[in-house]
Design a protein around this motif. Structure first.
Motif, short mmCIF file in Angstrom:
data_model
loop_
_atom_site.label_atom_id
_atom_site.label_comp_id
_atom_site.label_asym_id
_atom_site.label_seq_id
_atom_site.Cartn_x
_atom_site.Cartn_y
_atom_site.Cartn_z
N ILE A 25 9.00 12.37 8.48
CA ILE A 25 7.61 12.00 8.80
C ILE A 25 6.70 12.26 7.61
N ILE A 26 6.87 13.41 6.96
CA ILE A 26 6.05 13.73 5.78
C ILE A 26 6.27 12.71 4.67
N LEU A 27 7.54 12.36 4.41
CA LEU A 27 7.82 11.37 3.37
C LEU A 27 7.26 10.00 3.74
N TYR A 28 7.37 9.61 5.00
CA TYR A 28 6.85 8.33 5.46
C TYR A 28 5.34 8.26 5.24
N LEU A 29 4.64 9.31 5.64
CA LEU A 29 3.19 9.32 5.47
C LEU A 29 2.81 9.38 3.99
N ALA A 33 0.72 6.47 2.06
CA ALA A 33 -0.55 6.73 1.38
C ALA A 33 -0.48 6.30 -0.08
N LEU A 34 0.64 6.61 -0.73
CA LEU A 34 0.81 6.21 -2.13
C LEU A 34 0.81 4.69 -2.26
N SER A 35 1.46 4.02 -1.34
CA SER A 35 1.53 2.57 -1.37
C SER A 35 0.15 1.95 -1.20
N GLN A 36 -0.64 2.48 -0.29
CA GLN A 36 -1.98 1.95 -0.09
C GLN A 36 -2.89 2.26 -1.27
#
Length: 51
Positions: A25-29, A33-36
């Motif tokens: 979950i932490i990696l997904y978030l 965020a990095l992608s956005q």
């Protein structure tokens, strides 16, 4: 590291699965965020769209 050595059997398995789920979950978030944050700039650089 997290004290999982003290747990036994099913409790240890549940704790391990829980830690892996929290990490996912932490990696997904984080990657979301990095992608956005920098995604459009990277795409513009690759495509060459300098407006």
């Amino acid at each position: 590291m997290f004290g999982l050595e003290a747990l036994t059997g099913s409790t240890r398995a549940v704790a391990t699965v829980g830690l892996v789920l929290v990490e996912a979950i932490i990696l997904y978030l984080g990657y979301g965020a990095l992608s956005q944050t920098v995604g459009s700039a990277v795409i513009d650089t690759i495509v060459g769209d300098h407006q």
